[in-house]
Design a protein around this motif. Structure first.
Motif, PDB file in Angstrom:
ATOM      1  N   ILE A  10       0.925  -1.106   0.113  1.00  0.00           N
ATOM      2  CA  ILE A  10      -0.122  -0.039   0.038  1.00  0.00           C
ATOM      3  C   ILE A  10       0.840   1.116  -0.216  1.00  0.00           C
ATOM      4  N   LYS A  11       0.436   2.413  -0.370  1.00  0.00           N
ATOM      5  CA  LYS A  11       1.024   3.776  -0.126  1.00  0.00           C
ATOM      6  C   LYS A  11       0.151   4.117   1.100  1.00  0.00           C
ATOM      7  N   ALA A  12       0.862   4.999   2.027  1.00  0.00           N
ATOM      8  CA  ALA A  12       0.276   5.383   3.178  1.00  0.00           C
ATOM      9  C   ALA A  12       1.162   6.837   3.651  1.00  0.00           C
ATOM     10  N   GLN A  13       0.338   7.639   4.323  1.00  0.00           N
ATOM     11  CA  GLN A  13       1.166   8.740   4.932  1.00  0.00           C
ATOM     12  C   GLN A  13       0.268   9.188   5.943  1.00  0.00           C
ATOM     13  N   ALA A  14       1.052   9.632   7.049  1.00  0.00           N
ATOM     14  CA  ALA A  14       0.351  10.133   8.411  1.00  0.00           C
ATOM     15  C   ALA A  14      -0.586  11.396   8.188  1.00  0.00           C
ATOM     16  N   MET A  15      -1.788  11.102   8.828  1.00  0.00           N
ATOM     17  CA  MET A  15      -2.886  12.028   8.617  1.00  0.00           C
ATOM     18  C   MET A  15      -3.812  11.884   9.722  1.00  0.00           C
ATOM     19  N   GLU A  42      -3.495   4.328   0.536  1.00  0.00           N
ATOM     20  CA  GLU A  42      -4.224   3.961  -0.675  1.00  0.00           C
ATOM     21  C   GLU A  42      -3.667   2.901  -1.178  1.00  0.00           C
ATOM     22  N   TYR A  43      -4.680   1.750  -1.578  1.00  0.00           N
ATOM     23  CA  TYR A  43      -4.537   0.528  -2.023  1.00  0.00           C
ATOM     24  C   TYR A  43      -4.166   0.466  -3.625  1.00  0.00           C
ATOM     25  N   VAL A  44      -3.074   0.049  -3.895  1.00  0.00           N
ATOM     26  CA  VAL A  44      -2.653   0.090  -5.287  1.00  0.00           C
ATOM     27  C   VAL A  44      -2.505  -1.327  -5.991  1.00  0.00           C
ATOM     28  N   ASP A  45      -3.312  -2.189  -5.198  1.00  0.00           N
ATOM     29  CA  ASP A  45      -3.202  -3.468  -5.904  1.00  0.00           C
ATOM     30  C   ASP A  45      -4.850  -3.840  -6.353  1.00  0.00           C
ATOM     31  N   GLY A  46      -5.608  -2.838  -6.727  1.00  0.00           N
ATOM     32  CA  GLY A  46      -6.930  -3.273  -7.045  1.00  0.00           C
ATOM     33  C   GLY A  46      -7.892  -2.129  -6.209  1.00  0.00           C
ATOM     34  N   ILE A  58      -8.918   4.881  -1.579  1.00  0.00           N
ATOM     35  CA  ILE A  58      -8.378   5.477  -0.335  1.00  0.00           C
ATOM     36  C   ILE A  58      -9.219   5.267   0.794  1.00  0.00           C
ATOM     37  N   SER A  59      -8.538   5.041   2.160  1.00  0.00           N
ATOM     38  CA  SER A  59      -9.295   4.998   3.467  1.00  0.00           C
ATOM     39  C   SER A  59      -8.399   5.550   4.373  1.00  0.00           C
ATOM     40  N   TRP A  60      -8.870   5.688   5.520  1.00  0.00           N
ATOM     41  CA  TRP A  60      -8.307   6.391   6.844  1.00  0.00           C
ATOM     42  C   TRP A  60      -8.098   5.097   7.920  1.00  0.00           C
ATOM     43  N   SER A  61      -7.039   4.937   8.332  1.00  0.00           N
ATOM     44  CA  SER A  61      -6.716   3.880   9.493  1.00  0.00           C
ATOM     45  C   SER A  61      -6.210   4.581  10.709  1.00  0.00           C
ATOM     46  N   PRO A  62      -6.716   4.151  11.790  1.00  0.00           N
ATOM     47  CA  PRO A  62      -6.104   4.580  13.320  1.00  0.00           C
ATOM     48  C   PRO A  62      -4.850   4.076  13.004  1.00  0.00           C
ATOM     49  N   ILE A  63      -4.031   4.917  13.989  1.00  0.00           N
ATOM     50  CA  ILE A  63      -2.626   4.497  14.073  1.00  0.00           C
ATOM     51  C   ILE A  63      -2.202   3.175  14.572  1.00  0.00           C
ATOM     52  N   GLN A  71       4.164  -2.728   7.946  1.00  0.00           N
ATOM     53  CA  GLN A  71       5.500  -2.448   8.049  1.00  0.00           C
ATOM     54  C   GLN A  71       6.036  -1.680   6.933  1.00  0.00           C
ATOM     55  N   PRO A  72       7.189  -0.875   7.263  1.00  0.00           N
ATOM     56  CA  PRO A  72       7.805  -0.151   6.198  1.00  0.00           C
ATOM     57  C   PRO A  72       8.355  -1.170   5.253  1.00  0.00           C
ATOM     58  N   THR A  73       8.677  -0.797   3.857  1.00  0.00           N
ATOM     59  CA  THR A  73       8.977  -1.656   3.005  1.00  0.00           C
ATOM     60  C   THR A  73      10.646  -1.519   2.934  1.00  0.00           C
ATOM     61  N   SER A  74      11.249  -0.624   3.886  1.00  0.00           N
ATOM     62  CA  SER A  74      12.800  -0.655   4.118  1.00  0.00           C
ATOM     63  C   SER A  74      13.018  -1.350   5.327  1.00  0.00           C
ATOM     64  N   GLY A  75      13.988  -2.187   5.467  1.00  0.00           N
ATOM     65  CA  GLY A  75      14.197  -2.762   6.844  1.00  0.00           C
ATOM     66  C   GLY A  75      13.325  -4.028   6.945  1.00  0.00           C
ATOM     67  N   MET A  76      12.897  -4.628   5.763  1.00  0.00           N
ATOM     68  CA  MET A  76      12.048  -5.876   5.752  1.00  0.00           C
ATOM     69  C   MET A  76      12.947  -7.046   5.993  1.00  0.00           C
ATOM     70  N   ASP A  77      12.088  -8.277   6.818  1.00  0.00           N
ATOM     71  CA  ASP A  77      12.627  -9.371   6.834  1.00  0.00           C
ATOM     72  C   ASP A  77      12.678 -10.220   5.595  1.00  0.00           C
ATOM     73  N   PHE A  78      12.994 -11.237   5.610  1.00  0.00           N
ATOM     74  CA  PHE A  78      13.058 -12.008   4.229  1.00  0.00           C
ATOM     75  C   PHE A  78      11.652 -12.516   3.838  1.00  0.00           C
ATOM     76  N   GLY A  79      10.738 -13.048   4.985  1.00  0.00           N
ATOM     77  CA  GLY A  79       9.530 -13.078   4.647  1.00  0.00           C
ATOM     78  C   GLY A  79       8.841 -12.263   3.941  1.00  0.00           C
ATOM     79  N   LEU A  80       8.799 -11.037   4.244  1.00  0.00           N
ATOM     80  CA  LEU A  80       8.087  -9.741   3.726  1.00  0.00           C
ATOM     81  C   LEU A  80       8.654  -9.462   2.417  1.00  0.00           C
TER      82      LEU A  80
END
Length: 159
Positions: A10-15, A42-46, A58-63, A71-80
């Protein structure tokens, strides 16, 4: 109801909740706190876009809900990282940065990859899915993860 777990890119930004309502052109309901921290997602996969400024749904999610699910896409483990490869992304390790090396999938489910070979006949053989690496020498070869790669938490998606 059944219990489910999933992984999405997904794409996301604090809001805040108020900022999201303002973005959508909605009044904040009287029983909601506009200062609630969260994320615009923002769901980018459909999914059909529901706002003219975004390509995806798009939607809003509580923190707290967001941080348990994503999880962020930097610093992922191998599973992600492997899930990202299965979704058609290229992944690399920060230790490989600027080397040009990255891992990708060949013959992954739904990819439609085929390999053609000739041995007196023309046969199309479906590839058995495997991981490949683009090497420093700009070659592509099959790749096998080392113990270090499997346990690393410095994987990221190559943009």
């Amino acid at each position: 109801m059944g219990l489910y777990i999933g992984t999405k890119l997904i794409k996301a930004q604090a809001m805040t909740r108020l900022a999201y309502n303002q973005l959508r052109g909605w009044d904040l309901p009287a029983d909601e706190n506009g200062d609630d921290k969260g994320y615009l997602v923002e769901y980018v996969d459909g999914g059909k876009p529901n706002h003219p400024d975004f390509a995806g749904y798009i939607s809003w999610s509580p923190i707290d809900v967001f941080e348990r699910a994503y999880q962020p896409t930097s610093g992922m483990d191998f599973g992600l990282a492997l899930n990202a490869v299965k979704a058609g992304k290229y992944v690399s390790r920060s230790g490989w940065k600027d080397s040009g090396q990255y891992i990708f999938g060949i013959g992954m489910p739904g990819s439609g990859d085929y390999w053609t070979y000739t041995n007196g006949k023309n046969d199309n053989c479906k590839l058995v899915p495997f991981l490949a690496i683009r090497t420093v020498q700009n070659s592509t070869v099959p790749w096998l993860a080392s113990q270090t790669d499997l346990l690393a938490t410095d994987w990221y998606i190559v943009e």
